[in-house]
Each structure stands twice: as structure tokens, then as C-alpha cells.
Scaffold this active site. Structure first.
Site, PDB file in Angstrom:
ATOM      1  N   HIS A  36      38.469   7.584 -22.502  1.00  0.00           N
ATOM      2  CA  HIS A  36      37.071   7.505 -22.927  1.00  0.00           C
ATOM      3  C   HIS A  36      36.984   7.755 -24.435  1.00  0.00           C
ATOM      4  O   HIS A  36      36.882   8.898 -24.878  1.00  0.00           O
ATOM      5  CB  HIS A  36      36.238   8.550 -22.190  1.00  0.00           C
ATOM      6  CG  HIS A  36      36.316   8.458 -20.694  1.00  0.00           C
ATOM      7  ND1 HIS A  36      37.430   8.820 -19.981  1.00  0.00           N
ATOM      8  CD2 HIS A  36      35.382   8.051 -19.789  1.00  0.00           C
ATOM      9  CE1 HIS A  36      37.197   8.631 -18.691  1.00  0.00           C
ATOM     10  NE2 HIS A  36      35.965   8.170 -18.548  1.00  0.00           N
ATOM     11  N   LEU A 125      31.365  17.210 -14.151  1.00  0.00           N
ATOM     12  CA  LEU A 125      30.376  17.586 -15.163  1.00  0.00           C
ATOM     13  C   LEU A 125      29.481  18.732 -14.695  1.00  0.00           C
ATOM     14  O   LEU A 125      29.133  18.844 -13.529  1.00  0.00           O
ATOM     15  CB  LEU A 125      29.529  16.372 -15.538  1.00  0.00           C
ATOM     16  CG  LEU A 125      30.294  15.239 -16.217  1.00  0.00           C
ATOM     17  CD1 LEU A 125      29.392  14.047 -16.468  1.00  0.00           C
ATOM     18  CD2 LEU A 125      30.906  15.709 -17.528  1.00  0.00           C
ATOM     19  N   HIS A 270      32.281   3.902 -23.586  1.00  0.00           N
ATOM     20  CA  HIS A 270      32.317   5.207 -22.933  1.00  0.00           C
ATOM     21  C   HIS A 270      33.610   5.406 -22.157  1.00  0.00           C
ATOM     22  O   HIS A 270      34.227   6.469 -22.247  1.00  0.00           O
ATOM     23  CB  HIS A 270      31.120   5.355 -21.983  1.00  0.00           C
ATOM     24  CG  HIS A 270      31.042   6.686 -21.292  1.00  0.00           C
ATOM     25  ND1 HIS A 270      31.927   7.076 -20.307  1.00  0.00           N
ATOM     26  CD2 HIS A 270      30.183   7.723 -21.457  1.00  0.00           C
ATOM     27  CE1 HIS A 270      31.617   8.294 -19.895  1.00  0.00           C
ATOM     28  NE2 HIS A 270      30.559   8.710 -20.577  1.00  0.00           N
ATOM     29  N   ARG A 363      30.616  42.715   7.687  1.00  0.00           N
ATOM     30  CA  ARG A 363      29.836  42.711   6.441  1.00  0.00           C
ATOM     31  C   ARG A 363      29.480  44.143   6.041  1.00  0.00           C
ATOM     32  O   ARG A 363      29.466  44.479   4.857  1.00  0.00           O
ATOM     33  CB  ARG A 363      28.575  41.858   6.577  1.00  0.00           C
ATOM     34  CG  ARG A 363      27.546  42.380   7.562  1.00  0.00           C
ATOM     35  CD  ARG A 363      26.206  41.663   7.426  1.00  0.00           C
ATOM     36  NE  ARG A 363      25.282  42.088   8.476  1.00  0.00           N
ATOM     37  CZ  ARG A 363      23.980  41.848   8.460  1.00  0.00           C
ATOM     38  NH1 ARG A 363      23.440  41.203   7.435  1.00  0.00           N
ATOM     39  NH2 ARG A 363      23.208  42.244   9.453  1.00  0.00           N
ATOM     40  N   GLU A 419      23.907  29.179  -5.528  1.00  0.00           N
ATOM     41  CA  GLU A 419      25.290  29.542  -5.200  1.00  0.00           C
ATOM     42  C   GLU A 419      26.321  28.906  -6.131  1.00  0.00           C
ATOM     43  O   GLU A 419      27.284  29.567  -6.538  1.00  0.00           O
ATOM     44  CB  GLU A 419      25.602  29.155  -3.747  1.00  0.00           C
ATOM     45  CG  GLU A 419      25.081  30.132  -2.711  1.00  0.00           C
ATOM     46  CD  GLU A 419      23.613  29.889  -2.358  1.00  0.00           C
ATOM     47  OE1 GLU A 419      23.078  30.637  -1.517  1.00  0.00           O
ATOM     48  OE2 GLU A 419      23.017  28.945  -2.916  1.00  0.00           O
ATOM     49  N   HIS A 481      22.220  27.433   9.401  1.00  0.00           N
ATOM     50  CA  HIS A 481      22.815  28.668   8.893  1.00  0.00           C
ATOM     51  C   HIS A 481      24.099  29.047   9.637  1.00  0.00           C
ATOM     52  O   HIS A 481      24.700  30.076   9.323  1.00  0.00           O
ATOM     53  CB  HIS A 481      21.817  29.818   9.012  1.00  0.00           C
ATOM     54  CG  HIS A 481      20.734  29.788   7.973  1.00  0.00           C
ATOM     55  ND1 HIS A 481      19.977  28.672   7.733  1.00  0.00           N
ATOM     56  CD2 HIS A 481      20.290  30.742   7.108  1.00  0.00           C
ATOM     57  CE1 HIS A 481      19.103  28.932   6.773  1.00  0.00           C
ATOM     58  NE2 HIS A 481      19.279  30.162   6.366  1.00  0.00           N
TER      59      HIS A 481
END
Length: 686
Positions: A36, A125, A270, A363, A419, A481
């Protein structure tokens, strides 16, 4: 003499240096017949001025902890970075000639190599600039504890694609909210993308968006040396906000057709060599002052300029190091602590002293470990995606405070509901060094984090990931979930080797409270790769004979929980909460069928496969029928049950109902383990 005065008033030299970068960048792509060139040619003016006049680093000590950092988000612009780093002496011209070739230190997208000036692996990206902001958070953490003499800038380079990736919204929000004045990000706004023009896909006011999120914003002509200098100076002066410099650059700056006409601003430059894009490589080289027959050259004037700049940078670094030495003499205890933080070493931890409640959700057990670690590992930083009260990182938070604008004395990053952003920020903290990052969310939401987990594994960053609500036993929250396929995906990373020929990830699903302690021990002691702990929402019965000492066997990845005299008739293997179910099923098989049954807990298949063949065979011999039980896809345990094996698992999504109802409906009971095992043994004897 300061770096800024070296070319002040001599923009001709600054442009010549930028043209040198353009020549080298285009030549690298042309020789490789791949790459590129256009963006690299457009961004050359900015990086030249940044590296020569502003970026503070020690040419003789590339890993100096208090250097400025440069994080490249658009990895496809690697030719620009390699060419720039050739001017600073980090790469040779011969290495540039080997761009994208086997064994070359100049791969198609940059890969982490701090000694060569490459601060991050980039390509997908959006993540590269997130790593930069994470590094800036780590910088503020250290400055709050050891003084502003440790301060340094984080420079980030982003493109239109990085701004468009959704992660950019989360990163901008966090950086603006925290007032990270140590962040200076250049947005290379050249109006061109890989297959289209930018105005084909967006018309937002990017500057207004960032300003609304608390950034200091400037828009400049991105190929104008004076405007670049002024913008960086303004950004450095703004200490209460992160800075965005929107540079309107020219894609393929300097590109020419065979007839000498301009080929600037064309989409094709590009992502392909100039000669394939429709430009003339030879005419472009000549236009930029290079030799088409021998383009891999650093102009003598540019070399002399960089020699002078590097001498000035080394002197400035020595001055800062002398100030550090004076501080260390005056503050020996703090200096020792700082050195320890930066070493990546950890203090001695008395894991056996961590008290765990019996028959607890893992947990909760993990929260108990975190509370202990707060008091014994001073540079742990924990982050949660707005779930601290549910993922039990609250146990850590109760002992500290969250990061706020102007106050980084705490040790907790409230990342908000983001997240992927959170994960990438934690990876950035790890890349900076000096902190041990931990981030937590629900296991189903690890899907948001997969791209970052992959880069963390590729860069071998020892971030600690915590995922709770590990199975369909989330219950009433329903299938959105309830993780089913997530563990199998992580176990694939355990099978994927990194460039150091090690498992690229350590996935740990503990079977009871004491195994949860050992899981944390394994994760903290794993400094080679990322680690992930997969923890239950519901309480789990302790394994027979459970204790810290007994659970230490989990460090080998899998071990025998219960055994029979002599060779077993059947082996039952699982991890997490299913191991307790196997224990109940084994008792029924012994009592009603007289079978000799072995129960194995396998917290990490990857770690288990690292053990000797003899140990593996002693735990899971391939000659014995084996039944696996997993709350996920059957393939999760397929590699452990062997040729005489079967796996009880799920091949469908969950449903909304109390978890005990789901256990019954899905067959996660001792009775179903009994029935399936009897059927399986009978089928082998037919």
C-alpha cells in the site's frame, strides 16, 4: 540545540526528507509487487517532522521506559513506518528491500519489535490506536506514583478506516473522559479508502464528534511542515485533553503518470504498487528526486539532518536519565519499586493463604483472589465492562478507586459497556509496561473481544482476562447470555502456536473454589501469553478431597480427581462445574454397575499437552473408554477423550429458564452421565 530548531525555516530540507520516505515506501511496494504505497506517501510529511523534531527517544537505548511512544493504527502503512525508521537507524536499506518476504523484519503489517521502534502489531484497523490510549493510561498510572518526571507522550497515527471502525468510538470516549493530555493522535484524512472514496461511506464531522467527547481538535493541511509543527506544539501544550490533529493529506503525494501528469488522490494507489495502479513508478521517482534504477537510497542531506537530530535526542535522553538518577538517589524505596514494576517480575505470593468458602461459585472464589492480590501486587490494574458487581471484580474495587480525570492514584478502570475497547486498552497497558492488566466481563461477551484476544496472543502480551457466567447456567437471562461455542473458540487459541513456539493462549476453567485459586496462580505466573479464566455464576460443590494442595495438580492442565484400583473400566473427564457432576455420576456407576471409574479434571488442555507423554498417558490413557462432559460444543473435549471416547455436550443454543431446570432438560445430571456411559460401554462391546 532542540530538535525543533534543526529544520526551522528550512522547509525545503523537511520536504526532501519526506520525499525520501515517499521514495523508499513506493520502492518497497514496487519491489515486493505487493503493498500500500499511497497512504505512506501522503503521511510522510507528518511522520518525518514528528520523528525528527518532536518524538523523544534514545537512539542508543530503544527500550528506555520513559520514551515517547508511536502507535501506528493502519498497519497497511508499514512502508511509511519502516522508511521512517530507516532514517533513524532502526532498519537498513537492505531490510527495506526485503519488504513482505520470508524471514524479513519488514513484514506486510508491522509486528511488535520495540528494539526496532515498532511499538505494536497492527493491521486490523482501530485496535492500534486503542493500544496507544491503553499505554497512555499506564503512563498516567506510573506518573501518579513516581512523579511527573516519568511523563512522556503517546503519539498515535490513525486513518479513515480506523476512525470508522466501531472501537474508535469507545476509545475516544474513554480518552476524553479521562482527560488524557498525554495523547496526541494524527488523523490522516486523505479522503481515499481501499475501494472507494471516503465520501462514499461517511459524511460525519469527525472533529465535532471528538470535540464532543472531550478532545482538543485541530484541522491542518497535513503536508504542510509549518502547520504540522504548530499543531504538534499546540497539542503538547494542551495537558488536560487528548489531542486530535486532523491532517488533510494527499493520497499518493508525488505520484506521476508516464507523461508527467499528476496521479495524486487516486483510489488505486491505496492498495497496489504504483505501476499497477496506473501511475509510472519511474516518473514518480524522478519527480521526488530519486533514481528509478536505484531508489533505495537515503539522501546525504537527509542523513546529515537525521544524524544531527539523533545526537540531540540522545543528549536530551541523557539529561532526563540524569534527573531520574537524582530522583532515585533521593527516593531509594520508590526507585526500587519502580524498577520492580518495570521488570515485569511479581512479588512472592502466598497462594495457600487465600481463604476460600466451600462449595462456592468460582466467580466468587476469583473475587477472593483478586481482593488478596490487591494487597500483595501493587501494580495490578483491573477493568470491568460495567459488570464489577456481577463479575466480582468488585472485591478489588472495594479496596481502591477508579481512574478519573487528573487522578490515577486508584487501580480500577471502569471501561463502560465496551468489551473490545476495554480489552484493547488493557493490551496497550501491557505493551507500555509497569502494570499487570486484568479485564473482566461475561463469557458470552468474549465474542466482542476476539479480534483483540488474537492480537494479544500474537504479541504475546500477558493480559489476564476474566469471564464469568460461564455456561447455560446463566439461566433466566436466556440464550443471548448463555455461552455455548465460546470455550471451543478459546481452546483453539490454546492449540495455536505463537512465534515463540508456545501455546498462544492459556484458557482455564476451574472446577471448584480451590481450583479457582490455582487458575489465578497459573494466570499470574504466565508471563508469556494472555490467560483467560472462565468462572461460574452458580455455586459448585467442592471436589472430593478438595484443598489448595490437592488442587495444585491442576497446574499440569489435567489430573486425576478420583481413581479406582487397577486399570479403570471407564474414565470421565470434564472441566469447570461439570466435574462435580461427573463425581456424582461415577459414584452411581460404581454402586450400580460395579465399574472401576476414574474422574479427571482438565482445567487446560493446552497446558496438559505441554506435559510429558508419560504423564498424559497416566491420566488419560488412549486404551481406556473415556466419556467427556462439557457445557459447550462437544468438540471442546474431543481432543481429550481419545479414540475410545465420546463427549456429552450441546449442539444448540440455550433457553430461558432456571439453571437447575436447564440441567435437567439438557441432561447435565448424574443420572444422565450414568445412562450415557452405560450405553457407550455397551456400544463398544457390540
Amino acid at each position: 540545540m532542540s530538535d525543533q530548531t534543526l529544520t526551522q525555516g528550512n522547509n525545503a530540507l523537511a520536504t526532501q526528507a519526506a520525499d525520501n520516505i515517499r521514495i523508499l515506501s513506493a520502492a518497497m511496494v514496487e519491489k515486493a509487487k505487493s503493498g500500500h504505497p499511497g497512504g505512506a506517501m501522503g503521511g510522510a510529511d507528518y511522520v518525518n517532522i514528528l520523528f525528527s523534531e518532536f518524538l523523544e527517544f534514545d537512539p542508543s537505548d530503544p527500550t528506555w521506559p520513559f520514551r515517547d511512544r508511536f502507535f501506528l493504527d493502519p498497519g497497511h502503512m508499514s512502508p511509511m513506518l519502516y522508511s521512517q525508521l530507516a532514517l533513524t537507524g532502526h532498519f537498513t536499506l537492505d531490510e527495506l528491500k526485503e519488504f513482505r518476504q520470508w524471514g524479513s523484519p519488514t513484514p506486510g503489517h508491522p509486528e511488535l519489535d520495540v528494539k526496532r521502534g515498532v511499538e505494536n502489531t497492527s493491521g486490523p484497523l482501530g485496535q492500534g490506536h486503542a493500544f496507544g490510549v491503553g499505554a497512555a493510561i499506564a503512563e498516567r498510572f506510573l506518573a501518579a506514583r513516581f512523579g511527573e518526571w516519568t511523563s512522556h507522550k503517546t503519539y498515535i497515527y490513525i486513518s479513515d478506516g480506523g476512525v470508522q471502525e466501531e472501537i474508535s468510538q469507545g476509545v475516544a470516549r474513554v480518552a476524553g473522559f479521562l482527560g488524557l493530555g498525554n495523547v496526541i493522535m494524527f488523523y490522516d484524512s486523505n479522503d481515499i479508502q481501499l475501494s472507494s472514496k471516503v465520501d462514499d461511506v461517511m459524511n460525519e464531522d469527525t472533529g465535532a464528534k471528538y470535540a464532543a467527547m472531550g478532545w482538543h481538535v485541530q484541522t491542518i493541511e497535513g503536508n504542510n511542515p509549518d502547520e504540522i509543527r504548530k499543531a504538534i506544539q499546540n497539542a503538547k501544550a494542551e495537558t488536560g485533553k487528548p489531542s486530535l490533529i486532523i491532517g488533510k493529506t494527499i493520497m499518493g503525494k508525488g505520484a506521476r503518470t508516464e507523461s508527467g501528469g499528476s496521479f495524486e488522490g487516486e483510489v488505486e494507489t491505496h492498495g497496489m504498487p504504483l505501476s499497477k495502479a496506473g501511475a509510472s513508478f519511474e516518473a514518480t521517482m524522478a519527480n521526488l528526486g530519486g533514481d528509478p534504477e536505484n531508489p533505495f537510497v537515503i539522501f546525504p542531506e537527509v542523513q546529515a539532518y537525521y544524524d544531527q537530530a539523533l545526537t540531540a535526542k540522545k543528549a536530551a535522553a541523557e539529561t532526563k536519565k540524569a534527573a531520574q538518577a537524582e530522583w532515585a538517589t533521593a527516593n531509594p524505596e520508590l526507585a526500587a519499586k519502580l524498577d520492580f514494576f518495570l521488570s515485569g517480575n511479581l512479588p512472592e505470593i502466598d497462594w495457600a493463604s487465600i481463604e476460600q468458602k466451600p462449595n462456592n461459585a468460582t466467580r466468587n472464589s476469583g473475587g477472593a483472589v483478586l481482593a488478596y492480590l490487591h494487597d500483595h501486587v501493587e501494580n495490578i490494574v483491573v477493568s470491568s465492562a460495567d459488570l464489577s458487581n456481577s463479575d466480582k471484580t468488585q472485591a478489588f474495587l472495594k479496596k481502591t478507586t477508579i481512574f478519573r480525570k487528573g487522578d490515577f492514584h486508584g487501580r480500577f478502570l471502569q471501561a463502560g459497556v465496551s468489551e473490545m475497547t476495554m480489552a484493547a486498552l488493557c493490551v496497550g497497558m501491557s505493551l507500555h509496561g509497569g502494570v499487570v492488566p486484568v479485564c473482566a466481563t461475561f463469557f458470552a461477551f468474549s465474542d466482542f473481544m476476539k479480534p483483540t484476544l488474537r492480537l494479544a496472543a500474537l504479541m504475546e502480551q500477558p493480559v489476564k482476562f476474566v469471564w464469568t457466567h460461564d455456561a447455560f447456567r446463566v439461566g433466566e437471562d436466556g440464550p443471548t447470555h448463555q455461552p455455548i461455542e465460546q470455550e471451543a473458540q478459546l481452546r483453539l487459541l490454546e492449540q495455536l502456536q505463537n512465534h515463540s513456539h508456545k501455546n498462544s493462549f492459556l484458557a482455564l476453567r476451574p472446577a471448584d473454589a480451590n481450583e479457582a485459586t490455582i487458575a489465578w496462580k497459573m494466570a499470574i505466573e504466565n508471563v508469556d501469553t494472555p490467560s483467560g479464566m472462565i468462572l461460574s455464576r452458580q455455586n459448585i460443590n467442592d471436589l472430593p478431597g478438595s484443598s489448595y494442595e490437592f488442587a495444585l495438580q491442576a497446574e499440569k492442565g489435567a489430573y486425576i480427581v478420583e481413581d479406582s484400583e487397577g486399570t479403570p473400566d471407564l474414565i470421565l473427564v470434564a472441566n469447570g462445574s461439570e466435574v462435580a457432576t461427573l463425581v456424582e455420576g461415577a459414584a452411581k456407576l460404581r454402586a450400580e454397575k460395579g465399574l472401576k471409574v476414574r474422574v479427571v479434571s482438565a482445567i487446560s488442555e493446552g497446558r496438559f499437552r505441554d506435559q510429558s507423554a508419560e504423564y498424559q498417558a497416566s491420566v488419560l490413557p488412549t486404551s481406556v473408554p473415556t466419556v467427556g462432559l462439557t457445557a459447550g460444543l462437544p468438540v471442546t473435549l474431543r481432543g481429550l477423550v481419545g479414540p475410545l471416547g465420546m463427549v456429552i455436550g450441546l449442539n444448540h443454543f440455550g433457553f430461558s429458564a432456571p439453571y437447575k431446570v436447564l440441567d435437567e432438560k439438557f441432561g447435565y445430571t448424574a443420572e444422565n452421565v450414568f445412562n450415557k456411559s452405560v450405553e457407550f460401554l455397551a456400544s463398544l462391546n457390540q
